[in-house]
Design a protein around this motif. Structure first.
Motif: not given
Length: 411
Positions: A295-297, A302-304, A312-313, A339-340
């Protein structure tokens, strides 16, 4: 799982019969995601066509209006609905680590291969030949087991801590030793409103603006002060929180069906003793942490890396040239950011499911009859927790595996 069969005769050819299976609980079959090859890129959570269309729309919008009003959290302000949720996710993470440490030390042992990253939950390691470590060919790909720990059950990838996610959202290659690294899920909670003294972050009271492709901050410079807050304070006590213009919606992660398959969505009041009650609490913390992080994402990006597990947030990925995955020569060691997903933020680490912890070890000839599950779920189930409905099909509980003396009869 009980199933009923419905027979239908086709109109074109009556001799051909079709049958369809309908699950009684209307649950779709779920299997372990196949691991991608080392030279292949991770699949995009959002289709590429959608990303291209969004980029074109944003480009046209910039031409029409060079000044853009940003919404939280892109303007540097916190999302008021997610501050309390960030505290709950952090508490669930701490409860999960505490429960896993006690279960691993006292209830269910954890095994890890000496040469590869394979993990097994149980007293005796399995005999499935899937080792990919050094000199695995001389051992016929069999694993060499040793005692494991909590870090083998759940994996939290590290991320660089951002003091200002809007003003300086990227860490350069020269700053890689000066910037601290911490678990990515903890960094996500900090950016969403969790205050930790060891990891200070800048909290704005005035929004920033996007003008002609640049971020402009009109907030007056002032001395940074550390605001001591406690989890018991109400959400409106944070000075750097702004509400959305839309109607505020109360966010809760205890609504709907419980992940453990119970009718109510509230946390189970444990009436068990020993490891069973602890396993239920730990499994509930696992689901609560993952659902809250998802839910926060939705608001905090957040990247991956598309080729390696780096995370990396923040709104952008770092510029550290440490990628050694496929095609890194063409990127000069930079990560291919995308995108993570929640699995990139919290590694599930799938392991083989053991139906009888006190029975014989799993053998290689019957591996297609064995199921898998996340290591946390497998550990809690062996400790006495009920099997979650979400992972029943993945663990293949409805499949009857042959006995050892029936291996020669298998086609």
């Amino acid at each position: 799982m009980q199933r009923r069969v419905v027979w239908e005769i086709t109109r074109h050819n009556k001799r051909l019969l079709q049958f369809r299976y309908f699950a009684s609980d209307k649950e779709e079959y779920a299997d372990v995601p196949k691991p991608s090859k080392r030279w292949e890129r991770k699949p995009y959570p959002t289709p590429m066509k959608v990303l291209i269309r969004r980029a074109k729309e944003e480009k046209e919008a910039r031409k029409a209006n060079p000044c853009k009003i940003l919404q939280p959290p892109d303007n540097g302000l916190l999302v008021s609905q997610l501050v309390e949720l960030a505290h709950r996710v952090n508490r669930a993470r701490e409860s999960l680590l505490h429960g896993l440490s006690e279960l691993v030390d006292e209830v269910v042992p954890v095994k890890r291969c000496r040469f590869c990253s394979e993990v097994h939950i149980g007293n005796v390691g399995h005999e499935i030949r899937t080792c990919t470590g050094p000199k695995s060919g001389f051992r016929s790909a069999t694993h060499v087991w040793r005692r494991g720990g909590v870090e083998d059950v759940v994996h939290f990838p590290l991320s660089y801590h951002l003091h200002d996610r809007v003003g300086k959202p990227r860490v350069s290659h020269d700053e890689r030793f000066r910037v601290e690294r911490l678990p990515a899920i903890l960094e996500l909670c900090i950016q969403a409103g969790l205050d930790i003294e060891e990891y200070p972050t800048k909290r704005r009271t005035k929004p920033v603006y996007w003008i002609d492709g640049r971020i402009v901050d009109f907030e007056a410079e002032r001395e940074e002060t550390t605001i001591e807050t406690s989890p018991s304070l109400p959400v409106h006590s944070y000075g750097s929180i702004v509400d959305f213009e839309v109607e505020r919606e109360e966010i809760t992660i205890e609504t709907g069906p419980s992940p453990l398959g119970h009718s109510n969505g509230k946390i189970i009041s444990c009436q068990f003793e020993g490891g069973k009650s602890l396993s239920v609490k730990t499994l509930e913390s696992w689901f609560e942490m993952r659902l809250g992080a998802e839910m926060i994402m939705e608001k905090y990006s957040v990247k991956t890396c598309g080729y390696c597990p780096e995370v990396q947030v923040g709104p952008k990925g770092n510029k550290v040239r440490l990628c050694r995955a496929a095609k890194h020569q063409f990127r000069n060691g930079l990560h291919a950011w995308q995108e993570a997903t929640i699995d990139d933020l919290v590694g599930p680490n799938y392991v083989w499911h053991v139906r009888d912890p006190h029975g014989p070890a799993l053998i290689n000839e019957l591996k297609r009859y064995y199921g898998k599950a996340p290591a946390v779920v497998e550990l809690c189930v062996q400790a006495g927790a009920p099997v979650p409905d979400k992972y029943r099909s993945m663990m293949r509980l409805d499949v009857v595996s042959p006995d050892r003396d029936e291996i020669d009869l298998i086609a």
